[in-house]
Design a protein around this motif. Structure first.
Motif, PDB file in Angstrom:
ATOM      1  N   SER A 115     -36.862  17.397 -13.584  1.00 17.02           N
ATOM      2  CA  SER A 115     -37.262  16.774 -14.842  1.00 17.02           C
ATOM      3  C   SER A 115     -36.710  17.555 -16.031  1.00 17.02           C
ATOM      4  N   TYR A 116     -36.775  18.880 -15.949  1.00 10.46           N
ATOM      5  CA  TYR A 116     -36.260  19.728 -17.032  1.00 10.46           C
ATOM      6  C   TYR A 116     -34.749  19.558 -17.170  1.00 10.46           C
ATOM      7  N   ALA A 117     -34.046  19.532 -16.031  1.00 11.54           N
ATOM      8  CA  ALA A 117     -32.589  19.384 -16.051  1.00 11.54           C
ATOM      9  C   ALA A 117     -32.183  18.044 -16.657  1.00 11.54           C
ATOM     10  N   ILE A 118     -32.887  16.987 -16.284  1.00  4.58           N
ATOM     11  CA  ILE A 118     -32.576  15.650 -16.806  1.00  4.58           C
ATOM     12  C   ILE A 118     -32.871  15.577 -18.303  1.00  4.58           C
ATOM     13  N   GLU A 134     -33.240  10.038  -4.766  1.00  2.00           N
ATOM     14  CA  GLU A 134     -34.298   9.072  -5.089  1.00  2.00           C
ATOM     15  C   GLU A 134     -35.259   9.638  -6.135  1.00  2.00           C
ATOM     16  N   ILE A 135     -35.590  10.915  -6.012  1.00  3.03           N
ATOM     17  CA  ILE A 135     -36.490  11.544  -6.983  1.00  3.03           C
ATOM     18  C   ILE A 135     -35.828  11.610  -8.356  1.00  3.03           C
ATOM     19  N   ILE A 136     -34.556  11.985  -8.388  1.00  2.09           N
ATOM     20  CA  ILE A 136     -33.819  12.039  -9.657  1.00  2.09           C
ATOM     21  C   ILE A 136     -33.782  10.657 -10.304  1.00  2.09           C
ATOM     22  N   ASN A 137     -33.527   9.638  -9.501  1.00  6.55           N
ATOM     23  CA  ASN A 137     -33.475   8.271 -10.029  1.00  6.55           C
ATOM     24  C   ASN A 137     -34.816   7.865 -10.643  1.00  6.55           C
ATOM     25  N   LYS A 189     -26.424   2.062  -4.157  1.00  5.24           N
ATOM     26  CA  LYS A 189     -26.262   0.751  -4.799  1.00  5.24           C
ATOM     27  C   LYS A 189     -27.580   0.211  -5.338  1.00  5.24           C
ATOM     28  N   ASN A 190     -28.681   0.699  -4.775  1.00  3.45           N
ATOM     29  CA  ASN A 190     -30.000   0.221  -5.204  1.00  3.45           C
ATOM     30  C   ASN A 190     -30.651   1.131  -6.247  1.00  3.45           C
ATOM     31  N   LEU A 191     -29.942   2.176  -6.657  1.00  7.67           N
ATOM     32  CA  LEU A 191     -30.493   3.139  -7.617  1.00  7.67           C
ATOM     33  C   LEU A 191     -29.720   3.029  -8.926  1.00  7.67           C
ATOM     34  N   GLN A 192     -30.380   2.553  -9.962  1.00  3.61           N
ATOM     35  CA  GLN A 192     -29.699   2.219 -11.214  1.00  3.61           C
ATOM     36  C   GLN A 192     -29.647   3.362 -12.230  1.00  3.61           C
ATOM     37  N   ASN A 193     -30.373   4.450 -11.974  1.00  2.00           N
ATOM     38  CA  ASN A 193     -30.459   5.505 -12.993  1.00  2.00           C
ATOM     39  C   ASN A 193     -29.769   6.805 -12.587  1.00  2.00           C
TER      40      ASN A 193
END
Length: 409
Positions: A115-118, A134-137, A189-193
Motif C-alpha cells: 500500500s505504501y509503495a503504491i 492480486e493483492i496489488i490489484n 487479463k482479469n486484473l484492471q489495476n
C-alpha cells in the motif's frame, strides 16, 4: 591470505583513504568500527558508467549496506535504488532518491508495504507470485491507480552462482517458475489495476567471470523477447538482476568490467536485438560491487594464545558484527593495521582470528596470514562495505555494538 605491501596500497579503500587518516581511529580506538569511503564507492560506480553501455541503468541494491550517509552519497551519483522492505523504501526516500528511481522487490511483501509503495508511485513493484499480483490489484483499485509491476521469473538456466544466496535454477522462494508464466499472463487479463511493464530475473551472486554475466544477460534478454512474441506483449523494462562480484582472496581475479562492457555493446548493437530493445530500459541492480570495497572493519586484539600448535588472536569484534564468515563460510582479507602504521618489522604468521562470543562459530578467519600480532593491535578486515554490520546479529550475548563512520573527502 597475506597482502603484500603492493596489494595493500592498490586496494580501492587504501587508494582513497590514506593511512594517516586511519591512524586517529587506531590511536583513539574505543569499540569496533566500520569505516566507509565515499571515494571507493564512487570508483565502482564510475567503472560501471565508463565501461557498461548507457542503455544499461544502474540501481544500488540497498540490502548490501543501508548506512544513511552512504545512501545519501550514492543518491548524488544519479543512480537508482532497489529496495526490499518498507524500511528500505523510507530510507531511500529520506536520503533523497526520487520515487521514480526506486524499485521494490522481495518475496514476502506485506499489504502495508504494498500500500505504501503504491501510494508513493514508485518506479515499479517486482512481483514474485500471482497472489501478490492480486493483492496489488485490489489495493490499486481502492486507490484508483494503475500500478506498474515487473514479473520475477525463475529461469531454467543458471548463471554460475556457487553459493545459495539469491536463488537460481531449481526450487526457490523467489519469483515464478518459467512454466507457470502462461497461467499468470492469462490471469492478468482479469486484473484492471496492474500493468505488466517488465521482466525481472536475478539468478546469480558474486560472479567474477565476465563471460558468465554476459551469457546470462543475453539469455535474459532473449527470454524477454520470446515472451513478448508468444503472448503479444511489449515490455518497457528488463531487470537483469546483479551478480557482479569482487575478489576476496589473491586466488580470485577482479571482474573484467571492460570486457563485459565490450561484450554487452556488441550484443545490443546487433540489428535484430537493437530493434527489439529500442524503447526498453535495461537495469542492473548491484550491491556488493558498489559498496564492498568501500568498507573496513577495525577490531582490537585482546589476547593471543596457542592451541594444538595454532596461533590464535582473540578480538573484541566478531560475527555479531560481521556474520558472513559463519553464515556462508565467506573469508575476508585481514591485516594487522597497527603493525603497518608502526612500520613494524616482524615475522608473518598464520592466525585463527576469533571473537569473544561463546560459540566456536565466532571466527573471522581460520588461517589469516599477517604481521605478528600482539595484544592491543588493531586489525583491519577489508571488503566489509557490503553485507557487514547490516547482516549481522549485534544483540547476541548483549555484546558491545559496533559503530559506523562514513568518510567523504
Amino acid at each position: 591470505m597475506i597482502l603484500t605491501k603492493k596489494d595493500f596500497f592498490s586496494h580501492p579503500f587504501f587508494k582513497s583513504v590514506k593511512l594517516n587518516r586511519l591512524s586517529r581511529f587506531v590511536e583513539n580506538y574505543r569499540t569496533p568500527v566500520f569505516i566507509y569511503s565515499a571515494e571507493a564507492v564512487l570508483r565502482q560506480i564510475n567503472l560501471f558508467k565508463k565501461n557498461i553501455p548507457g542503455k544499461f541503468k544502474l540501481f544500488y541494491a540497498q540490502k548490501s549496506n543501508p548506512n544513511p550517509s552512504l545512501l545519501r552519497f550514492i543518491n548524488t551519483t544519479g543512480i537508482g535504488c532497489d529496495t526490499a522492505s518498507l524500511g528500505e523504501i523510507k530510507s531511500a526516500i529520506k536520503e533523497g532518491f526520487s520515487k521514480d528511481r526506486i524499485m521494490f522487490t522481495g518475496p514476502g511483501k506485506t499489504e502495508k508495504e504494498l500500500s505504501y509503495a503504491i501510494s508513493n508511485n514508485l518506479l515499479s513493484i517486482n512481483v514474485e507470485s500471482f497472489h501478490e499480483i492480486e493483492i496489488i490489484n485490489r489495493i490499486a483499485k481502492r486507490k484508483e491507480r494503475i500500478q506498474d509491476i515487473m514479473l520475477r521469473i525463475n529461469p531454467a538456466f543458471e548463471a554460475g552462482e556457487t553459493t545459495k544466496i539469491i536463488g537460481g535454477k531449481g526450487t526457490s522462494k523467489f519469483g515464478i517458475d518459467y512454466e507457470q508464466i502462461p497461467e499468470v499472463i492469462s490471469g492478468l487479463k482479469n486484473l484492471q489495476n496492474v500493468n505488466l511493464c517488465g521482466i525481472h530475473i536475478f539468478n546469480s551472486s558474486g560472479i567474477l567471470d565476465y563471460r558468465k554475466i554476459l551469457k546470462n544477460t543475453k539469455d535474459v534478454i532473449r527470454i524477454t523477447i520470446e515472451l513478448e512474441e508468444k503472448f503479444n506483449l511489449n515490455f518497457k523494462r528488463i531487470d537483469l538482476g546483479g551478480g557482479f562480484g569482487i575478489p576476496y582472496s589473491k586466488a580470485e581475479k577482479e571482474l573484467d568490467i571492460k570486457k563485459l562492457g565490450n561484450g554487452l555493446k556488441k550484443f545490443i548493437n546487433k540489428k535484430e536485438i537493437r530493434e527489439r530493445l529500442k524503447n526498453k530500459e535495461l537495469v542492473f541492480e548491484l550491491g556488493r560491487y558498489i559498496s564492498a570495497y568501500s568498507g573496513v572493519y577495525l577490531t582490537k586484539v585482546l589476547y593471543t594464545k596457542k592451541s594444538c600448535g595454532k596461533n590464535i588472536a582473540i578480538i573484541d569484534g566478531g560475527i555479531h558484527h560481521l556474520l558472513r564468515p559463519a553464515l556462508i563460510g565467506q573469508s575476508f582479507p585481514v591485516i594487522n593495521l597497527s603493525a603497518i602504521l608502526q612500520n613494524r618489522k616482524s615475522l608473518t604468521r598464520s592466525y585463527l582470528i576469533a571473537g569473544p562470543l561463546c560459540t566456536s562459530l565466532d571466527e573471522i578467519d581460520s588461517d589469516a596470514l599477517m604481521n605478528e600480532v600482539t595484544p592491543g593491535d588493531i586489525l583491519a578486515v577489508l571488503n566489509c562495505g557490503a553485507y557487514g554490520y547490516t547482516e549481522s546479529m549485534p544483540l547476541f550475548l548483549t555484546q558491545i555494538k559496533s559503530t559506523e563512520y562514513f568518510m567523504n573527502k
